[in-house]
Motif scaffolding. Structure first.
Motif, PDB file in Angstrom:
ATOM      1  N   ASP A 161       0.832  -1.205   0.000  1.00 38.66           N
ATOM      2  CA  ASP A 161       0.000   0.000   0.000  1.00 38.66           C
ATOM      3  C   ASP A 161       0.874   1.266   0.000  1.00 38.66           C
ATOM      4  O   ASP A 161       0.655   2.193  -0.781  1.00 38.66           O
ATOM      5  N   LEU A 162       1.887   1.274   0.868  1.00 41.72           N
ATOM      6  CA  LEU A 162       2.718   2.481   1.008  1.00 41.72           C
ATOM      7  C   LEU A 162       3.644   2.654  -0.186  1.00 41.72           C
ATOM      8  O   LEU A 162       3.896   3.779  -0.621  1.00 41.72           O
ATOM      9  N   ALA A 163       4.146   1.550  -0.741  1.00 45.11           N
ATOM     10  CA  ALA A 163       4.985   1.651  -1.947  1.00 45.11           C
ATOM     11  C   ALA A 163       4.146   2.179  -3.114  1.00 45.11           C
ATOM     12  O   ALA A 163       4.591   3.043  -3.868  1.00 45.11           O
ATOM     13  N   ASP A 164       2.927   1.704  -3.239  1.00 45.06           N
ATOM     14  CA  ASP A 164       2.025   2.202  -4.293  1.00 45.06           C
ATOM     15  C   ASP A 164       1.750   3.698  -4.126  1.00 45.06           C
ATOM     16  O   ASP A 164       1.479   4.394  -5.099  1.00 45.06           O
ATOM     17  N   ALA A 165       1.801   4.148  -2.866  1.00 46.02           N
ATOM     18  CA  ALA A 165       1.546   5.572  -2.605  1.00 46.02           C
ATOM     19  C   ALA A 165       2.814   6.406  -2.788  1.00 46.02           C
ATOM     20  O   ALA A 165       2.817   7.601  -2.482  1.00 46.02           O
ATOM     21  N   GLY A 166       3.897   5.765  -3.232  1.00 41.59           N
ATOM     22  CA  GLY A 166       5.104   6.516  -3.563  1.00 41.59           C
ATOM     23  C   GLY A 166       6.147   6.591  -2.456  1.00 41.59           C
ATOM     24  O   GLY A 166       7.145   7.301  -2.593  1.00 41.59           O
ATOM     25  N   LYS A 167       5.929   5.855  -1.366  1.00 35.72           N
ATOM     26  CA  LYS A 167       6.912   5.879  -0.274  1.00 35.72           C
ATOM     27  C   LYS A 167       8.060   4.906  -0.594  1.00 35.72           C
ATOM     28  O   LYS A 167       7.844   3.882  -1.261  1.00 35.72           O
ATOM     29  N   ALA A 168       9.253   5.224  -0.056  1.00 36.23           N
ATOM     30  CA  ALA A 168      10.374   4.273  -0.143  1.00 36.23           C
ATOM     31  C   ALA A 168      10.246   3.345   1.067  1.00 36.23           C
ATOM     32  O   ALA A 168      10.375   3.787   2.208  1.00 36.23           O
ATOM     33  N   VAL A 169       9.933   2.079   0.805  1.00 36.71           N
ATOM     34  CA  VAL A 169       9.621   1.156   1.908  1.00 36.71           C
ATOM     35  C   VAL A 169      10.735   0.126   2.081  1.00 36.71           C
ATOM     36  O   VAL A 169      11.178  -0.496   1.104  1.00 36.71           O
ATOM     37  N   VAL A 170      11.177  -0.030   3.324  1.00 34.04           N
ATOM     38  CA  VAL A 170      12.075  -1.141   3.670  1.00 34.04           C
ATOM     39  C   VAL A 170      11.280  -2.041   4.611  1.00 34.04           C
ATOM     40  O   VAL A 170      10.705  -1.568   5.594  1.00 34.04           O
ATOM     41  N   GLN A 171      11.218  -3.331   4.279  1.00 37.83           N
ATOM     42  CA  GLN A 171      10.452  -4.281   5.100  1.00 37.83           C
ATOM     43  C   GLN A 171      11.428  -5.314   5.665  1.00 37.83           C
ATOM     44  O   GLN A 171      12.174  -5.941   4.901  1.00 37.83           O
TER      45      GLN A 171
END
Ligand SMILES: Cc1cc2nc3c(=O)[nH]c(=O)nc-3n(C[C@H](O)[C@H](O)[C@H](O)COP(=O)(O)OP(=O)(O)OC[C@H]3O[C@@H](n4cnc5c(N)ncnc54)[C@H](O)[C@@H]3O)c2cc1C
Length: 383
Positions: A161-171
């Motif tokens: 969800d957050l990556a789709d919203a343009g955030k740089a996500v580290v999981q």
């Protein structure tokens, strides 16, 4: 006057039970009690709402006043039940005593505490209700970089969800693949690849050891000594049934509040369902089991004892980058996975020694085969 049916909890389990009761009985007084504000919402939408621009207010379907009218009930909001006296059939709530005729525990589950060091650890977000979602959204809006701790259904949905919203996500999570407790390795690998393709940096086999504040953001140290910079940290590391109240009241508790197929606890007139309950040995923390339980409990509370029936209820992972639906075999079931296809068009069947289907997984294009497989699975609790 008839003593009321009291339901503690206004999550999906509490409100669905109230609706089911009202289908069978419009007369018995009904009281619902909740620590939160009593708004009715669908919790699964919390992990897919960000990219759709959904605020917490937009996700709320009705406030407590509207629910009181719809259910012909009294709803006590911002009220935490502190004690249950099963002999006297009373509750201690906000310093007052309240009498019940029958009591339903729909208390949900709470985030499992994570042993994190560092001065930023307490500021990591958990999203397990509407208020927490509102708080997280406020923090995520200005954020560029988000660290997500956890690789289960909720962690993966938020990452997507957050990556789709343009955030740089580290999981980051300790298992070798996402969805390790839910789906077989191949499906987890397909999801990991798909998350990578939308820009999520998936770091497996690692734990987050500490989170320190660093300017306006955070610096996390992982178990391999590397560091991750983030503007906001979200922990999605599992939920444990809320059992404290039941234990203190002397009810039988195991992994959850123990109930039989009639949702009866060990105390006369007290029932439990939803994320807090262990129904004939099964602790399920998702929506279809609580819906099935509420459908049985509604008529039971109205005087017509009805047993819960649990068919196989596959779990849908709402990751748009690679949808996954699965039904893991029950723990201890011997057998093997058999696969057809791969990555985003995978079908996996778990068959026992007699060739019977005991579990399955489907990804992407194969999702449409879900009904056919579900119908072949044995029920969890037969009718
Ligand atoms: C982000 C997220 C995404 C999810 N996605 C899916 C999905 O896609 N599909 C799916 O099937 N499931 C999903 N789930 C799981 C599903 O949402 C839950 O199983 C379900 O919502 C649990 O409902 P509940 O009513 O049992 O608990 P909750 O919704 O947690 O409700 C508990 C209630 O009890 C009240 N309460 C607790 N203790 C007290 C007390 N002492 N006094 C008064 N009130 C008290 C609380 O205030 C609250 O009203 C998801 C869960 C999360 C967190």
């Amino acid at each position: 006057m008839t003593t009321p049916v009291v339901i503690i909890g206004t999550g999906l389990a509490g409100y669905t039970t109230a609706r089911e009761l009202r289908k069978h009985d419009r007369e018995t007084p009904l009281v619902l009690i909740t620590s939160d504000d009593g708004r009715s919402y669908s919790k699964p939408q919390l992990s897919t709402g960000y990219r759709k621009g959904k605020t917490a207010d937009a996700l709320a379907m009705a406030d407590a006043a509207a629910m009181e009218t719809a259910l012909d009930a009294r709803i006590l909001t911002g009220s935490t039940v502190e004690t249950i006296d099963v002999e006297r059939r009373t509750l201690g709530v906000s310093g007052e005593s309240l009498t019940y005729g029958r009591l339903v525990l729909a208390l949900g589950a709470a985030p499992v505490p994570l042993p994190l060091d560092g001065d930023g650890a307490d500021r990591a977000y958990r999203v397990n209700d509407l208020q927490q979602y509102a708080d997280f959204r406020r923090a995520a809006d200005p954020a560029q970089r988000v660290l997500i701790v956890g690789g289960g259904l909720v962690g993966c949905e938020f990452a997507n969800d957050l990556a789709d919203a343009g955030k740089a996500v580290v999981q980051v999570f300790p298992e070798a693949q996402p969805l390790a407790r839910l789906a077989p390795e191949r499906a987890g690998a397909a999801l990991k690849q798909a998350l990578g393709e939308i820009g999520v940096e998936v770091r497996t086999g690692l734990t987050v050891e500490r989170v320190d504040t660093d300017g306006d953001g955070y610096r996390a140290r992982l178990s391999d000594g590397t560091r991750v910079q983030a503007d906001v940290v979200l922990v999605a590391a599992g939920l444990a049934p809320r059992t404290r109240l039941a234990t203190a009241a002397g009810l039988e508790v195991d992994r959850g509040i123990v109930v039989d197929r009639y949702l009866r606890t060990s105390a006369e007139g007290v029932y439990a369902l939803g994320d807090c309950a262990q129904v004939e040995g099964h602790v399920f923390q998702y929506v279809p089991p609580l819906t099935a339980a509420a459908r049985a409990l509604g008529p039971t509370l109205a005087g017509e004892e009805t047993a819960v029936v649990y068919p196989a209820m596959p779990v849908m992972v709402k990751t748009s980058c690679c949808q996954v639906v699965c039904w893991p075999p029950a723990p201890g079931t011997s057998g093997e996975w058999h696969y057809d296809g791969e990555a985003s068009a995978l079908r996996g069947e778990f068959r026992d020694a007699d060739g019977r289907l005991r579990g399955f997984v489907l990804t992407g294009k194969r999702m449409r085969e879900r009904m056919e497989l579900t119908e072949r699975l044995p029920p969890v609790i037969a009718g």
